[in-house]
Design a protein around this motif. Structure first.
Motif, short mmCIF file in Angstrom:
data_model
loop_
_atom_site.label_atom_id
_atom_site.label_comp_id
_atom_site.label_asym_id
_atom_site.label_seq_id
_atom_site.Cartn_x
_atom_site.Cartn_y
_atom_site.Cartn_z
N VAL A 93 0.84 -1.21 0.00
CA VAL A 93 0.00 0.00 0.00
C VAL A 93 0.87 1.26 0.00
O VAL A 93 0.60 2.21 -0.73
CB VAL A 93 -0.99 0.00 1.19
CG1 VAL A 93 -1.77 1.30 1.26
CG2 VAL A 93 -1.95 -1.18 1.09
N PHE A 94 1.94 1.28 0.78
CA PHE A 94 2.79 2.46 0.88
C PHE A 94 3.43 2.79 -0.47
O PHE A 94 3.46 3.95 -0.88
CB PHE A 94 3.87 2.24 1.94
CG PHE A 94 4.71 3.46 2.21
CD1 PHE A 94 4.28 4.43 3.09
CD2 PHE A 94 5.94 3.63 1.58
CE1 PHE A 94 5.05 5.55 3.34
CE2 PHE A 94 6.72 4.75 1.82
CZ PHE A 94 6.27 5.72 2.71
N PHE A 95 3.94 1.79 -1.15
CA PHE A 95 4.67 2.04 -2.40
C PHE A 95 3.78 2.15 -3.63
O PHE A 95 4.17 2.77 -4.61
CB PHE A 95 5.76 0.98 -2.61
CG PHE A 95 6.90 1.12 -1.64
CD1 PHE A 95 7.72 2.24 -1.67
CD2 PHE A 95 7.13 0.15 -0.70
CE1 PHE A 95 8.77 2.38 -0.77
CE2 PHE A 95 8.18 0.28 0.21
CZ PHE A 95 9.00 1.40 0.17
N TYR A 96 2.60 1.54 -3.61
CA TYR A 96 1.78 1.53 -4.81
C TYR A 96 0.43 2.26 -4.70
O TYR A 96 -0.14 2.63 -5.71
CB TYR A 96 1.52 0.08 -5.25
CG TYR A 96 2.80 -0.64 -5.60
CD1 TYR A 96 3.49 -0.32 -6.77
CD2 TYR A 96 3.32 -1.61 -4.77
CE1 TYR A 96 4.67 -0.96 -7.09
CE2 TYR A 96 4.50 -2.27 -5.09
CZ TYR A 96 5.17 -1.94 -6.25
OH TYR A 96 6.34 -2.58 -6.57
N HIS A 97 -0.07 2.44 -3.47
CA HIS A 97 -1.39 3.05 -3.28
C HIS A 97 -1.41 3.91 -2.02
O HIS A 97 -2.31 3.78 -1.19
CB HIS A 97 -2.47 1.97 -3.19
CG HIS A 97 -2.47 1.00 -4.31
ND1 HIS A 97 -2.91 1.33 -5.57
CD2 HIS A 97 -2.04 -0.29 -4.38
CE1 HIS A 97 -2.78 0.28 -6.36
NE2 HIS A 97 -2.24 -0.71 -5.68
N SER A 98 -0.45 4.80 -1.87
CA SER A 98 -0.30 5.55 -0.62
C SER A 98 -1.47 6.48 -0.31
O SER A 98 -1.62 6.93 0.82
CB SER A 98 1.01 6.32 -0.62
OG SER A 98 1.02 7.28 -1.66
N ASP A 99 -2.32 6.75 -1.29
CA ASP A 99 -3.48 7.62 -1.04
C ASP A 99 -4.44 7.01 -0.01
O ASP A 99 -5.19 7.73 0.65
CB ASP A 99 -4.21 7.95 -2.34
CG ASP A 99 -4.56 6.72 -3.15
OD1 ASP A 99 -3.68 5.84 -3.32
OD2 ASP A 99 -5.71 6.63 -3.62
N TYR A 100 -4.43 5.69 0.16
CA TYR A 100 -5.29 5.06 1.16
C TYR A 100 -4.93 5.48 2.59
O TYR A 100 -5.75 5.39 3.49
CB TYR A 100 -5.25 3.53 1.06
CG TYR A 100 -5.96 3.00 -0.15
CD1 TYR A 100 -7.33 3.16 -0.31
CD2 TYR A 100 -5.26 2.33 -1.14
CE1 TYR A 100 -7.99 2.66 -1.42
CE2 TYR A 100 -5.90 1.83 -2.26
CZ TYR A 100 -7.27 2.00 -2.39
OH TYR A 100 -7.91 1.51 -3.49
N TYR A 101 -3.71 5.92 2.79
CA TYR A 101 -3.28 6.36 4.12
C TYR A 101 -3.91 7.70 4.52
O TYR A 101 -3.83 8.08 5.68
CB TYR A 101 -1.76 6.48 4.20
CG TYR A 101 -1.05 5.16 4.26
CD1 TYR A 101 -0.96 4.43 5.43
CD2 TYR A 101 -0.46 4.62 3.12
CE1 TYR A 101 -0.30 3.22 5.48
CE2 TYR A 101 0.21 3.41 3.16
CZ TYR A 101 0.28 2.72 4.35
OH TYR A 101 0.93 1.51 4.40
N GLN A 102 -4.53 8.38 3.61
CA GLN A 102 -5.08 9.71 3.90
C GLN A 102 -6.56 9.67 4.30
O GLN A 102 -7.25 10.67 4.25
CB GLN A 102 -4.88 10.63 2.70
CG GLN A 102 -3.43 10.78 2.29
CD GLN A 102 -2.52 11.15 3.45
OE1 GLN A 102 -2.82 12.07 4.21
NE2 GLN A 102 -1.40 10.45 3.59
N THR A 103 -7.08 8.51 4.72
CA THR A 103 -8.51 8.38 4.99
C THR A 103 -8.90 8.65 6.44
O THR A 103 -9.92 9.27 6.69
CB THR A 103 -9.00 6.97 4.59
OG1 THR A 103 -8.16 6.00 5.19
CG2 THR A 103 -8.98 6.81 3.08
N THR A 104 -8.14 8.18 7.41
CA THR A 104 -8.49 8.35 8.82
C THR A 104 -7.28 8.85 9.61
O THR A 104 -6.15 8.83 9.10
CB THR A 104 -8.96 7.02 9.46
OG1 THR A 104 -7.85 6.12 9.53
CG2 THR A 104 -10.11 6.39 8.68
N LEU A 105 -7.51 9.25 10.83
CA LEU A 105 -6.42 9.71 11.68
C LEU A 105 -5.38 8.61 11.89
O LEU A 105 -4.17 8.85 11.81
CB LEU A 105 -6.96 10.19 13.03
CG LEU A 105 -5.92 10.63 14.05
CD1 LEU A 105 -5.15 11.85 13.55
CD2 LEU A 105 -6.57 10.92 15.39
N ILE A 106 -5.84 7.39 12.13
CA ILE A 106 -4.91 6.28 12.38
C ILE A 106 -4.09 5.96 11.13
O ILE A 106 -2.89 5.73 11.21
CB ILE A 106 -5.66 5.04 12.89
CG1 ILE A 106 -6.16 5.30 14.30
CG2 ILE A 106 -4.77 3.81 12.86
CD1 ILE A 106 -6.99 4.19 14.89
#
Length: 187
Positions: A93-106
């Motif tokens: 996820v970090f290298f290919y789809h990092s936008d998913y990390y921008q969804t919640t505080l955690i």
């Protein structure tokens, strides 16, 4: 004697089901808020945060402990597998789809920890240390409860257990200092 043995197992199963229901509910909530894929990935990142960034075996209640009770698999073995899955998930996820990390505080916090190796990877190292110390202690307790390897447990001197507890306390202290530096109030 039979009632004593089944009551704790029933309580464990109820707690497990409640926790599983909470995780499924969180996934459903995220899926409605975003979409099915985003909700699923966000829920998995959140799960991985609790695996990699908390100094106790959080996944242990979902995976390790039930596997130990049901199949006799040592908790250390299942926790290694859990950590491997969490690390692999975050790498992809970090290298290919990092936008998913921008969804919640955690998930944002997880991204910050992953993106800044120094000093925040120490959070993961301290969490791993705390987790595997607690898993080791849990395995020893289960061995004593089930009379397996009783001689192994009693052959260790009390000093060894005190050193392990002292190290565990130092891990927690260091962990809370680092988490506080991320701007999170744990008090």
């Amino acid at each position: 004697m039979e009632k004593i043995a089944t009551k704790p197992q029933k309580q464990i199963m109820i707690k497990f089901l409640l926790l599983a229901f909470l995780l499924v509910g969180y996934f459903v909530y995220l899926s409605f808020k975003y979409d099915l894929l985003t909700g699923g990935v966000t829920a998995l990142i959140t799960w991985s945060f609790f695996v990699l960034c908390t100094p106790v075996a959080d996944a242990g209640f979902l995976v390790d402990f039930p596997l130990r009770l049901l199949f006799g698999i040592r908790m250390i073995v299942s926790e290694i597998a859990v950590w491997g899955i969490a690390i692999l998930l975050n790498a992809v996820v970090f290298f290919y789809h990092s936008d998913y990390y921008q969804t919640t505080l955690i998930t944002k916090l997880m991204y910050q920890i992953l993106a800044e190796p120094y000093p925040y990877w120490v959070v993961i190292i301290l969490s791993g240390t705390g987790t595997f110390l607690s898993i080791r202690f849990g395995d020893e307790i289960m061995d004593v409860i089930h009379h397996h390897e009783r001689d192994f447990f009693h052959s260790h001197q009390f000093k060894h257990e005190l050193v392990m507890v002292a190290f565990f306390i130092m891990v927690f202290f260091g962990y809370y200092k680092l988490i506080a530096s991320l701007g999170i109030d744990l008090g």
